[in-house]
Design a protein around this motif. Structure first.
Motif, PDB file in Angstrom:
ATOM      1  N   ASN B 123     -10.544   2.923  -4.018  1.00  0.00           N
ATOM      2  CA  ASN B 123     -10.322   1.728  -4.779  1.00  0.00           C
ATOM      3  C   ASN B 123      -9.981   2.239  -6.427  1.00  0.00           C
ATOM      4  O   ASN B 123      -9.053   1.803  -6.921  1.00  0.00           O
ATOM      5  CB  ASN B 123     -11.575   0.764  -4.790  1.00  0.00           C
ATOM      6  N   ALA B 124     -10.628   3.232  -6.829  1.00  0.00           N
ATOM      7  CA  ALA B 124     -10.527   3.607  -8.139  1.00  0.00           C
ATOM      8  C   ALA B 124      -9.074   4.240  -8.213  1.00  0.00           C
ATOM      9  O   ALA B 124      -8.277   3.662  -9.257  1.00  0.00           O
ATOM     10  CB  ALA B 124     -11.269   4.696  -8.561  1.00  0.00           C
ATOM     11  N   GLU B 125      -8.513   4.915  -7.237  1.00  0.00           N
ATOM     12  CA  GLU B 125      -7.401   5.517  -7.155  1.00  0.00           C
ATOM     13  C   GLU B 125      -6.286   4.319  -7.204  1.00  0.00           C
ATOM     14  O   GLU B 125      -5.169   4.409  -7.982  1.00  0.00           O
ATOM     15  CB  GLU B 125      -7.169   6.357  -6.089  1.00  0.00           C
ATOM     16  N   ASN B 126      -6.357   3.572  -6.494  1.00  0.00           N
ATOM     17  CA  ASN B 126      -5.526   2.179  -6.177  1.00  0.00           C
ATOM     18  C   ASN B 126      -5.415   1.610  -7.543  1.00  0.00           C
ATOM     19  O   ASN B 126      -4.357   1.187  -7.912  1.00  0.00           O
ATOM     20  CB  ASN B 126      -6.157   1.241  -5.310  1.00  0.00           C
ATOM     21  N   THR B 202       6.176  -0.270  -7.026  1.00  0.00           N
ATOM     22  CA  THR B 202       5.116  -1.241  -5.908  1.00  0.00           C
ATOM     23  C   THR B 202       5.491  -0.491  -4.443  1.00  0.00           C
ATOM     24  O   THR B 202       4.311  -0.374  -3.900  1.00  0.00           O
ATOM     25  CB  THR B 202       5.910  -2.721  -5.794  1.00  0.00           C
ATOM     26  N   GLN B 203       6.506  -0.333  -4.416  1.00  0.00           N
ATOM     27  CA  GLN B 203       6.827   0.559  -2.983  1.00  0.00           C
ATOM     28  C   GLN B 203       6.190   1.720  -2.856  1.00  0.00           C
ATOM     29  O   GLN B 203       5.424   2.169  -1.822  1.00  0.00           O
ATOM     30  CB  GLN B 203       8.365   0.665  -2.654  1.00  0.00           C
ATOM     31  N   LYS B 204       6.133   2.829  -3.866  1.00  0.00           N
ATOM     32  CA  LYS B 204       5.568   3.774  -3.943  1.00  0.00           C
ATOM     33  C   LYS B 204       4.097   3.670  -3.770  1.00  0.00           C
ATOM     34  O   LYS B 204       3.306   4.294  -3.012  1.00  0.00           O
ATOM     35  CB  LYS B 204       5.881   4.912  -5.145  1.00  0.00           C
ATOM     36  N   ARG B 210      -1.416   3.345   1.497  1.00  0.00           N
ATOM     37  CA  ARG B 210      -1.598   3.203   3.005  1.00  0.00           C
ATOM     38  C   ARG B 210      -1.686   4.611   3.502  1.00  0.00           C
ATOM     39  O   ARG B 210      -2.764   4.811   4.552  1.00  0.00           O
ATOM     40  CB  ARG B 210      -0.111   3.108   3.505  1.00  0.00           C
ATOM     41  N   ASP B 211      -1.736   5.526   2.718  1.00  0.00           N
ATOM     42  CA  ASP B 211      -2.002   6.872   3.166  1.00  0.00           C
ATOM     43  C   ASP B 211      -3.315   7.390   3.005  1.00  0.00           C
ATOM     44  O   ASP B 211      -4.167   7.809   3.741  1.00  0.00           O
ATOM     45  CB  ASP B 211      -1.219   8.206   2.395  1.00  0.00           C
ATOM     46  N   SER B 216      -8.540   8.471   5.191  1.00  0.00           N
ATOM     47  CA  SER B 216      -9.850   8.392   4.623  1.00  0.00           C
ATOM     48  C   SER B 216     -10.881   8.801   5.846  1.00  0.00           C
ATOM     49  O   SER B 216     -11.719   9.497   5.596  1.00  0.00           O
ATOM     50  CB  SER B 216     -10.196   7.177   3.918  1.00  0.00           C
ATOM     51  N   SER B 217     -10.501   8.200   6.892  1.00  0.00           N
ATOM     52  CA  SER B 217     -11.243   8.389   8.240  1.00  0.00           C
ATOM     53  C   SER B 217     -11.189   9.864   8.590  1.00  0.00           C
ATOM     54  O   SER B 217     -12.133  10.405   9.009  1.00  0.00           O
ATOM     55  CB  SER B 217     -10.744   7.397   9.390  1.00  0.00           C
TER      56      SER B 217
END
Lengths: 283, 227
Positions: B123-126, B202-204, B210-211, B216-217
């Motif tokens: 979340n922080a990265e986003n 926005t695209q990048k 998404r990555d 993450s899992s």
């Protein structure tokens, strides 16, 4: 670690902000700066003053008479008849003065002879016009008195300039103001006279409106390209009268293209400054 | 406003400064605002371009290494080299939490807590990735309207002046309108790069998000040797 990274990011952002400011400054100043490169040869400015005095009812007189004279700021006075647009109004005395400040190599020595001739011709033309426009005799006399006064002052300056010129004859470069240079810039003088005449002719002023413009000045700088086209009109100083500003702008626009610049004599494209000053406007 | 030459020759050669020498206060304010918008937009574009590009590049390099090696310890050591990569950051966050739990000897709910740490970092990265980008959207949306406002105002005052001079020739009307249109041009000049930048980022950012979500899992599984 995170705090440090945030600070680093902030610093980077401010760096880019500074770069963006710089780039915007460059882009915005480009239209202003680029024309400077259009002028191929830009010589350190020398000041020349060209005064045109138009007198009522003397349409047959020569358009321009040159009277260059040396001074600390070399001045050149030119007097001539302004084509009176309304000869049916002899009571209207109009004397418009254009001072041209030219940024090219200019003469320091004077053409006293030319001024004397000009004065002579002016007197003759005024003499012819006098019977027709007797009501403007006072104005003519005052103008002549002014011219004579100027001739006298020019003589004094010429003597001073001659002695100074002799002392500075060994100075090299484009601004020594020696006799040789003056001869070299005769084409420039002729050109100046020519363009001043054209601009003056195209400067249309309506007397009722000019009454409010009296005592005002409009300083304009134009770029003349070698082909004679006026590249840029910059108002260095505007008068408070929009009418006067517009009249000056229109005169310059109307005068374009000017005659092509003479080859040699440092002409490769020049900046010329004009101070338009309507004087002696009487109803 | 009146020193604009009416002929095309003059129009082409007069500078912006000359053109605007007589503009009104409102037009100046509009232009100053747009200039500020443009400056900040370009700064954000340049800053974000480097940030996002580096993040993508390092994330890719880290992922390649992560799937090459079987040890999370080695992957963590390698992740030191990819501090700007979003994926490596998320991985590091999970690993640190995992190691902290191991040191404390807490095995209960450890998977859930590591998953929580990864999610928090994601979340922080986003947020980091998306920061400042909305400003580009704001500029892209509002700058043309601000410019249009300047133009409308300029034309309004210009017509008022024309009305006072009681003349409607092209020579009288055109200069004022020409000046006023500079505001619209400035608005578009500020908005176009902002919109382009916004779409690009926005695209990048969507790709990176998404990555992060996808891997993450995998990171979580790797900590508990399930990879």
């Amino acid at each position: 670690m995170k705090k440090g990274q945030i600070l680093y990011s902030e610093k980077r952002f401010y760096l880019w902000l500074a770069v963006a400011v710089l780039l915007h400054g460059v882009v915005l100043s480009a239209p202003y700066v680029l024309p400077l490169f259009d002028v191929r040869k830009h010589v350190e400015p020398k000041v020349v003053s060209i005064t045109l005095v138009s007198l009522p009812g003397a349409e047959s007189a020569p358009a321009l008479v040159a009277n260059p004279s040396p001074s600390a700021l070399p001045q050149q006075e030119k007097s001539g008849q302004h084509p009176e647009s309304a000869p049916s109004l002899p009571s209207t005395s109009r004397a418009a003065r254009i001072e041209a400040v030219e940024k090219t190599a200019l003469p320091k020595s004077s053409g006293k002879q030319e001024l004397s001739n000009a004065l002579e011709r002016l007197k003759q033309s005024v003499g012819k016009a006098q019977p027709q426009y007797s009501s403007s005799a006072n104005t003519v006399k005052s103008a002549l008195a002014e011219l004579e006064k100027r001739v006298n002052s020019e003589k004094v300056l010429a003597v001073e300039g001659a002695s100074r010129g002799a002392g500075g004859g060994g100075v090299a470069g484009g601004n020594s103001g020696t006799g040789k240079e003056y001869r070299g810039s005769s084409a420039a003088n002729a050109y100046k006279m020519k363009i001043t005449t054209i601009i003056k002719r195209n400067w249309e002023l309506a007397n009722p409106r000019l009454k409010s413009s009296f005592g005002m000045k409009v300083s304009v700088r134009i770029t003349i390209f070698p082909d004679g086209s006026i590249g840029q009109i910059l108002f260095v100083k505007k008068s408070s009268s929009e009418y006067l500003n517009n009249s000056v702008k229109k005169a310059l626009e109307k005068s374009s293209p000017l005659p092509p610049l003479p080859k040699g004599d440092g002409f490769g494209g020049v900046w010329v400054g004009f101070v338009f000053t309507p004087e002696g406007i009487e109803k | 406003m009146n020193n604009i030459a009416s002929t095309s020759m003059f129009d082409s050669k007069l500078g912006i400064i000359t053109l605007l020498s007589d503009a009104g206060a409102v037009v100046y304010f509009v232009l100053a605002t747009l200039l500020l918008f443009s400056i900040v937009s370009w700064a954000i574009i340049a800053f974000k371009f480097g940030y996002v590009r580096k993040s993508l590049k390092e994330s890719k390099a880290f992922l390649d290494y992560f799937f090459e090696v079987s040890s999370v310890d080695k992957a963590f050591t390698k992740s030191e080299e990819y501090r700007s990569g979003s994926l490596s950051r998320v991985f590091r966050s999970g690993y640190i939490e995992y190691q902290a739990l191991n040191c404390k000897g807490e095995s209960r709910h450890s998977r859930a807590r590591v998953a929580l740490a990864i999610k928090r970092e994601a979340n922080a990265e986003n947020k980091r990735l998306a920061s400042l980008v909305p400003f580009l959207a704001t500029v892209g949306n509002t700058a043309p309207f601000i410019g249009l406002f300047g133009t409308v105002w300029g034309i309004m005052t210009s017509f008022h002046s024309i009305g006072l001079t009681q003349s409607a020739s092209l020579a009288v009307v055109a200069p004022g309108i020409s000046e006023a249109l500079i505001a619209t041009a400035a608005g578009l000049a500020a908005a176009i790069p902002a919109v382009m930048g916004y779409n690009y980022f926005t695209q990048k950012i969507t790709i990176i998000e998404r990555d992060i979500e996808e891997f993450s899992s995998d990171f979580l599984d790797s900590f508990f040797n399930e990879l």
